[in-house]
Write an enzyme that holds these catalytic residues in place. Structure first.
Site, short mmCIF file in Angstrom:
data_model
loop_
_atom_site.label_atom_id
_atom_site.label_comp_id
_atom_site.label_asym_id
_atom_site.label_seq_id
_atom_site.Cartn_x
_atom_site.Cartn_y
_atom_site.Cartn_z
N GLU A 459 0.81 -1.23 0.00
CA GLU A 459 0.00 0.00 0.00
C GLU A 459 0.84 1.28 0.00
OE1 GLU A 459 -2.77 -0.81 -0.77
OE2 GLU A 459 -2.90 -2.84 0.00
N GLY A 460 1.89 1.28 -0.78
CA GLY A 460 2.75 2.46 -0.88
C GLY A 460 4.04 2.25 -0.12
#
Length: 606
Positions: A459-460
């Site tokens: 997620e990043g």
């Protein structure tokens, strides 16, 4: 999991005062008794359906047989038990089949599953998918797709990355074109045909549910028929694995979404991770290639919609990292209390006739255990503080809701990144406490480390979170969010400085906050992004340590008395202030100097 439960009780009730939330209309039918009942139920399911199979799903990875993904029966049973508990819809309205639970309680209950088996317990994308549709989808999309996801009948994914474009979403190549005349009149939304490839799709294909709802980013054509460059043409689409009619009934038609392969990962092995091909023609719909998708929100606003889910997922990943660290901490603490090895330092330890002591009695082992406690319990408090801000944003008055929104903007990169880095370090220390046994599969701590190593990327990546923090979050709205956070930290300092035992911590936190503020200004002094952001990760590390020092001062204030748990929390706070907070000086020095050592390194010099 009894130790986790007592920690949660302290954080929820003694610190965050969640038992006062039923004073608000949305939660009026709840009480501490109903909150405790939810925690009891989830603890039991996690203990019975998840924890016993954590090693099984690690060793028996998903595999493909006859174009179908095969997973252990335990995975099916665990997911069904979770869905039957109602936790997928825990925070939803009563009329939508939910329990109207505070998000803080939902996050606390889900902590049991993350600690028991993150590979089985990764339902976060289904809930996030459905929550996105509740905000950005049409009423029909909500009734057909979100409702079935909340009920546990269907699963959800988030399909962003591509083989050639990970975090650089402006470079995605997946395309979506209108599906002929009349496509805009489909009751499920404007209908498009998608072609392209998506990579790293968690739970992208499986047999756990009767359908999978993919939320897919794709570029639509501009007025000239060509793809709009950059991010302006990126739109969001619902692409179900199996097509449904306007009432949500399966039509029996497979959508043109094909499993191209499974990624075999270091950790989280029980969760399928896939490469999906959209529109390759393996399952042509109506005789034509192209996966059928339904537009969500406005054309060209896909990133705006998707970041609703991304921010939720980032906090959930922070919680996953926290609980994996916590699992390792509890395992290494139990091992240290049971393992005899060596003798005390000093004259008494020189007598070989004396029996060896347990390793928990050695100072360095205590250091490693205390570091784990400081990292993991501090991170859990941070995640629940963020969850409490979500409840404030949703149910507080206008001013409180706006403050909560701004604080969440600033804290979300920290809530994702800090546990991903330092609870991973806790897992490494758990292996070290076990010695040679730690890197064998006879003990669970090596698996916890492998599972947790993924979270600095999930997620990043770490670098993306740092760019978001220093490049956007601390400067947005004229720096108002950063000033608001500083105000809350200063309020804690003012309370703590009145207590002699905590006054030194309060002064140290005040100095750290000043250093962060000065470094923020120095980084942007030339208004040159390349210079300001060259050391964004050290900035994020220092910022995160300052936030965690604040959290630990809050916990110390809430832990008076001589009970062992209270002494443990105050000692963990002292550890953090003596061993961890001083590290921010080196991190911030390169930020203040806008040091270009790394950015300026010639490629050929490597």
């Amino acid at each position: 999991m009894a130790d986790l439960r007592s920690t949660l009780d302290f954080l929820l009730y003694d610190w965050l005062q969640v038992d006062r939330l039923p004073e608000r209309p949305r939660f009026a039918e709840h009480s501490r008794e109903t909150f405790d009942a939810v925690l009891d139920t989830c603890e039991r399911i996690a203990r019975e359906k998840y924890a016993p199979f954590n090693r099984l799903v690690d060793t028996e990875e998903p595999r493909v047989e006859n174009d179908r993904v095969v997973q252990p029966r335990a995975t099916h049973e665990a997911r069904r038990a979770y869905a039957d508990s109602g936790m997928l819809a825990a925070a939803q309205d009563y009329e939508d089949g939910g329990m109207q639970l505070p998000y803080t309680v939902e996050a606390s209950a889900n902590a049991f599953f993350a600690m028991a088996s993150i590979s089985i317990g990764s339902n976060l994308l289904t809930t996030g998918n459905a929550n996105l549709l509740k905000v950005h989808g049409t009423p029909r999309q909500q009734a057909v797709f979100a409702a079935r996801e909340f009920a546990g009948d269907w699963a959800g994914t988030m399909a962003l990355s591509e083989p050639q474009a990970g975090s650089s979403l402006s470079d995605i190549a997946t395309r979506a074109v209108p599906d002929g005349e009349g496509s805009g009149a489909d009751p499920l939304g404007p209908r498009y045909r998608l072609t392209g490839n998506k990579m790293w799709i968690s739970s992208g294909d499986h047999e756990l549910t009767e359908n999978i709802v993919h939320l897919v980013l794709a570029k639509i054509p501009g007025p000239d028929g060509r793809p709009v460059p950059g991010t302006r043409g990126i739109s969001l689409f619902i692409v179900p694995k199996h097509l449904v009619d306007a009432d949500g009934r399966l039509t029996g038609v497979r959508n043109d979404v094909a499993l191209a392969g499974l990624n075999h990962k270091l950790g989280w092995r029980g969760t399928t991770n896939t490469l999906l091909n959209f529109g390759e023609g393996r399952y042509p719909v109506e005789g034509r290639p192209g996966a059928v998708g339904y537009l969500v929100g406005q054309p060209g606003k896909g990133l705006h919609c998707m970041f609703h889910m991304m921010n939720e997922a980032r906090i959930a990943i922070g919680m996953a990292a926290t609980m994996l660290g916590m699992a390792g901490y509890h395992a290494s603490l139990a091992y240290a209390r049971d393992r005899p090895q060596g003798r005390p330092v000093g004259p008494a330890g020189k007598d070989p006739a004396q029996p060896p002591v347990r390793i928990v009695e050695h100072a360095d082992v205590k250091r490693m255990l205390l570091a784990q406690k400081a990292y993991c319990e501090g991170a859990l408090a941070l995640e629940l503080y963020c969850a409490r801000l979500v409840d404030e944003q949703d149910t507080g008055d206008a001013a409180a809701a706006d403050e909560a929104r701004l604080l969440l903007e600033v804290l979300t990169p920290i809530a994702k990144s800090w546990p991903s880095e330092f609870c991973l370090e806790a897992n490494s220390l758990a292996i070290q406490v076990h010695g040679g046994y730690g890197y064998t599969r006879d003990f669970p701590v090596e698996q916890y480390w492998r599972d947790n190593r993924l979270n600095m990327i999930h997620e990043g990546t770490h670098g993306i979170q740092a760019l978001d923090l220093l490049g956007r979050k601390v400067t947005m709205e004229g720096g108002r969010g950063l000033m608001l956070l500083a105000g809350r930290i200063n309020a804690t300092i003012e309370r703590a400085i009145q207590q002699p035992a905590l006054a030194a911590h309060a002064n140290a936190l005040g100095a750290a906050l000043q250093q962060v503020g000065a470094a923020t200004k120095a980084a942007w002094a030339t208004d040159t992004p390349a210079e300001a952001l060259a050391n964004a990760v050290p900035y994020m590390q220092a910022f995160g340590h300052t936030v965690l020092a604040w959290i630990w001062l809050e916990l110390a204030l809430a832990s008076p008395g001589d009970a062992p748990a209270a002494v443990g929390r105050r000692t963990a706070a002292r550890y953090f202030y003596h061993y961890e907070l001083p590290r921010i000086g080196a991190w911030l020095q390169v930020v203040r100097d806008r040091d270009m050592t790394c950015a300026g390194m010639p490629e050929e010099a490597f």
